[in-house]
Design a protein around this motif. Structure first.
Motif, PDB file in Angstrom:
ATOM      1  N   SER A 165      -7.227   9.259  14.918  1.00 39.24           N
ATOM      2  CA  SER A 165      -7.590   9.165  13.500  1.00 39.24           C
ATOM      3  C   SER A 165      -6.330   8.929  12.669  1.00 39.24           C
ATOM      4  N   ALA A 166      -6.551   8.493  11.417  1.00 39.56           N
ATOM      5  CA  ALA A 166      -5.421   8.307  10.500  1.00 39.56           C
ATOM      6  C   ALA A 166      -4.651   9.619  10.350  1.00 39.56           C
ATOM      7  N   THR A 167      -5.381  10.724  10.264  1.00 42.72           N
ATOM      8  CA  THR A 167      -4.717  12.022  10.115  1.00 42.72           C
ATOM      9  C   THR A 167      -3.805  12.319  11.300  1.00 42.72           C
ATOM     10  N   GLU A 168      -4.337  12.151  12.531  1.00 40.17           N
ATOM     11  CA  GLU A 168      -3.514  12.444  13.710  1.00 40.17           C
ATOM     12  C   GLU A 168      -2.259  11.582  13.741  1.00 40.17           C
ATOM     13  N   LEU A 169      -2.445  10.284  13.449  1.00 41.11           N
ATOM     14  CA  LEU A 169      -1.319   9.357  13.530  1.00 41.11           C
ATOM     15  C   LEU A 169      -0.247   9.683  12.489  1.00 41.11           C
ATOM     16  N   VAL A 170      -0.687   9.918  11.253  1.00 42.15           N
ATOM     17  CA  VAL A 170       0.284  10.122  10.171  1.00 42.15           C
ATOM     18  C   VAL A 170       0.949  11.500  10.298  1.00 42.15           C
ATOM     19  N   ALA A 185       5.223  21.584  10.693  1.00 43.14           N
ATOM     20  CA  ALA A 185       3.812  21.259  10.919  1.00 43.14           C
ATOM     21  C   ALA A 185       2.956  21.398   9.662  1.00 43.14           C
ATOM     22  N   GLU A 186       3.131  22.513   8.969  1.00 44.51           N
ATOM     23  CA  GLU A 186       2.288  22.762   7.788  1.00 44.51           C
ATOM     24  C   GLU A 186       2.543  21.727   6.697  1.00 44.51           C
ATOM     25  N   VAL A 187       3.825  21.438   6.450  1.00 41.82           N
ATOM     26  CA  VAL A 187       4.202  20.446   5.435  1.00 41.82           C
ATOM     27  C   VAL A 187       3.687  19.073   5.844  1.00 41.82           C
ATOM     28  N   ALA A 188       3.802  18.765   7.134  1.00 43.53           N
ATOM     29  CA  ALA A 188       3.349  17.456   7.624  1.00 43.53           C
ATOM     30  C   ALA A 188       1.858  17.284   7.369  1.00 43.53           C
ATOM     31  N   ARG A 189       1.080  18.361   7.585  1.00 42.01           N
ATOM     32  CA  ARG A 189      -0.369  18.269   7.355  1.00 42.01           C
ATOM     33  C   ARG A 189      -0.681  18.085   5.870  1.00 42.01           C
ATOM     34  N   GLU A 190       0.039  18.833   5.034  1.00 39.91           N
ATOM     35  CA  GLU A 190      -0.201  18.699   3.585  1.00 39.91           C
ATOM     36  C   GLU A 190       0.192  17.322   3.077  1.00 39.91           C
ATOM     37  N   ARG A 191       1.361  16.874   3.479  1.00 41.46           N
ATOM     38  CA  ARG A 191       1.839  15.557   3.035  1.00 41.46           C
ATOM     39  C   ARG A 191       0.882  14.465   3.513  1.00 41.46           C
ATOM     40  N   THR A 192       0.384  14.613   4.752  1.00 38.31           N
ATOM     41  CA  THR A 192      -0.527  13.605   5.295  1.00 38.31           C
ATOM     42  C   THR A 192      -1.817  13.560   4.484  1.00 38.31           C
ATOM     43  N   ALA A 193      -2.368  14.729   4.184  1.00 38.97           N
ATOM     44  CA  ALA A 193      -3.619  14.766   3.415  1.00 38.97           C
ATOM     45  C   ALA A 193      -3.410  14.137   2.039  1.00 38.97           C
ATOM     46  N   ASP A 194      -2.305  14.490   1.369  1.00 41.94           N
ATOM     47  CA  ASP A 194      -2.013  13.916   0.041  1.00 41.94           C
ATOM     48  C   ASP A 194      -1.862  12.407   0.129  1.00 41.94           C
ATOM     49  N   THR A 195      -1.096  11.970   1.119  1.00 38.48           N
ATOM     50  CA  THR A 195      -0.789  10.539   1.213  1.00 38.48           C
ATOM     51  C   THR A 195      -2.041   9.737   1.525  1.00 38.48           C
ATOM     52  N   LEU A 196      -2.871  10.236   2.438  1.00 39.08           N
ATOM     53  CA  LEU A 196      -4.100   9.502   2.769  1.00 39.08           C
ATOM     54  C   LEU A 196      -5.037   9.467   1.565  1.00 39.08           C
ATOM     55  N   ARG A 197      -5.010  10.495   0.752  1.00 39.98           N
ATOM     56  CA  ARG A 197      -5.814  10.469  -0.471  1.00 39.98           C
ATOM     57  C   ARG A 197      -5.289   9.386  -1.407  1.00 39.98           C
ATOM     58  N   HIS A 198      -3.963   9.317  -1.560  1.00 37.39           N
ATOM     59  CA  HIS A 198      -3.380   8.323  -2.471  1.00 37.39           C
ATOM     60  C   HIS A 198      -3.695   6.893  -2.046  1.00 37.39           C
ATOM     61  N   VAL A 199      -3.763   6.641  -0.740  1.00 38.83           N
ATOM     62  CA  VAL A 199      -4.031   5.261  -0.299  1.00 38.83           C
ATOM     63  C   VAL A 199      -5.533   5.019  -0.108  1.00 38.83           C
ATOM     64  N   GLY A 200      -6.358   5.960  -0.524  1.00 38.84           N
ATOM     65  CA  GLY A 200      -7.804   5.735  -0.508  1.00 38.84           C
ATOM     66  C   GLY A 200      -8.450   5.882   0.854  1.00 38.84           C
ATOM     67  N   LEU A 201      -7.883   6.741   1.723  1.00 40.80           N
ATOM     68  CA  LEU A 201      -8.463   6.923   3.061  1.00 40.80           C
ATOM     69  C   LEU A 201      -8.951   8.355   3.290  1.00 40.80           C
ATOM     70  N   HIS A 202      -9.136   9.073   2.184  1.00 39.70           N
ATOM     71  CA  HIS A 202      -9.511  10.481   2.327  1.00 39.70           C
ATOM     72  C   HIS A 202     -10.829  10.643   3.095  1.00 39.70           C
ATOM     73  N   GLU A 203     -11.823   9.847   2.721  1.00 38.00           N
ATOM     74  CA  GLU A 203     -13.148   9.978   3.343  1.00 38.00           C
ATOM     75  C   GLU A 203     -13.105   9.721   4.847  1.00 38.00           C
ATOM     76  N   GLU A 204     -12.295   8.722   5.233  1.00 37.46           N
ATOM     77  CA  GLU A 204     -12.282   8.269   6.629  1.00 37.46           C
ATOM     78  C   GLU A 204     -11.186   8.917   7.455  1.00 37.46           C
ATOM     79  N   ARG A 205     -10.532   9.954   6.922  1.00 36.50           N
ATOM     80  CA  ARG A 205      -9.282  10.404   7.535  1.00 36.50           C
ATOM     81  C   ARG A 205      -9.431  10.943   8.948  1.00 36.50           C
ATOM     82  N   TYR A 206     -10.625  11.393   9.323  1.00 44.01           N
ATOM     83  CA  TYR A 206     -10.798  11.925  10.685  1.00 44.01           C
ATOM     84  C   TYR A 206     -11.466  10.938  11.636  1.00 44.01           C
ATOM     85  N   ARG A 207     -11.744   9.724  11.146  1.00 42.25           N
ATOM     86  CA  ARG A 207     -12.388   8.729  12.015  1.00 42.25           C
ATOM     87  C   ARG A 207     -11.358   7.961  12.817  1.00 42.25           C
TER      88      ARG A 207
END
Ligand code: ATP
Length: 238
Positions: A94-99, A110-132
């Motif tokens: 998934s995008a989340t795993e990769l990023v 690890a914790e910062v990486a997860r937060e930054r990834t969630a924020d960044t995927l939201r900014h690029v419009g991939l929040h909905e699909e982030r686990y696909r």
């Protein structure tokens, strides 16, 4: 570093055997959004790889954010994000795993990486699909995963190599809008390449045109209407 310029090159030359990819390039690029325009083979990717320290100049030198590309590679990679032109993304993750993986590799806990990834995927419009799995993404979504990879470590400057390549008109518009928002919302400088002057004119504050490794023009976009002859870049391409 508080360098005024995003990028500066001094007599920068790079050859590959008989091919001169960059020829005595002397150019400074301000912060903000800079568009680097040139036809296929103009030397755009070569310049970006030198700026990242992935390629060495044959002669001359280059600076990014006031740092020397020949000696300050690690510092530059901390401050600069890179979206390569061609890159295959693994289809099964998934995008989340990769990023998150990339963020961890860049040294984030690890914790910062997860937060930054969630924020960044939201900014690029991939929040909905982030686990696909990425294999099911459209071309535009894959490009936005690549953009997220370039942004996740919170760089000061991103180098985007032909981010609109392969996208349909709607996908292009979306990517161009996203690039502009990255710069205005987060204050990140952007160097973006394209063989299409028209699309970079829409978002860049400054335009640099190279042809055959030679600098043609470096100008504010406001002055671009005076760029007679630059249109040849589009007409002669491909
Ligand atoms: P494109 O839009 O096709 O990516 P570009 O403007 O990014 O073009 P470069 O990839 O920088 O152009 O290539 C500039 C020139 O250098 C081209 O003639 C290319 O064939 C040559 N070149 C680039 N990398 C290499 C290499 N590793 N070995 C040999 N020649 C190379």
């Amino acid at each position: 570093p508080a360098a005024a310029q995003a990028v500066a090159t001094h007599e920068l030359t790079r050859t590959f055997g008989p091919v001169t990819a960059l020829s005595r390039l002397d150019v400074t690029m301000p912060r903000g959004v800079v568009g680097l325009v040139g036809a296929n083979g103009a030397g755009k990717s070569t310049l970006i790889k030198i700026l990242l320290g992935l390629l060495r100049p044959t002669s001359g030198r280059a600076e990014v954010l006031g740092l020397d590309c020949g000696t300050d590679g690690p510092a530059i990679r901390r401050l600069v994000g890179y979206m390569p032109e061609s890159e295959c993304l693994p289809p099964d993750v998934s995008a989340t795993e990769l990023v998150v993986h990339l963020a961890r590799m860049s040294g984030l806990p690890a914790e910062v990486a997860r937060e930054r990834t969630a924020d960044t995927l939201r900014h690029v419009g991939l929040h909905e699909e982030r686990y696909r799995p990425i294999g099911g993404y459209s071309t535009g979504m894959k490009q936005r995963v690549k953009l997220a990879q370039a942004l996740v470590h919170d760089p000061r400057l991103v180098l985007l190599d032909e981010p609109t390549n392969g996208l349909d008109p709607a996908g292009r518009d979306e990517m161009l809008g996203l690039i502009q928002r990255i710069s205005t919302d987060f204050g990140i400088s952007v160097l973006v390449t394209s063989h299409l002057l028209g699309e970079l004119e829409r978002i860049a504050d400054h335009l640099v045109v190279i042809d055959g490794g030679v600098l043609q023009r470096s100008t504010s976009t406001a002055d671009a209407t005076r760029l007679s002859g630059v249109i040849l870049v589009e007409v002669t391409d491909r």
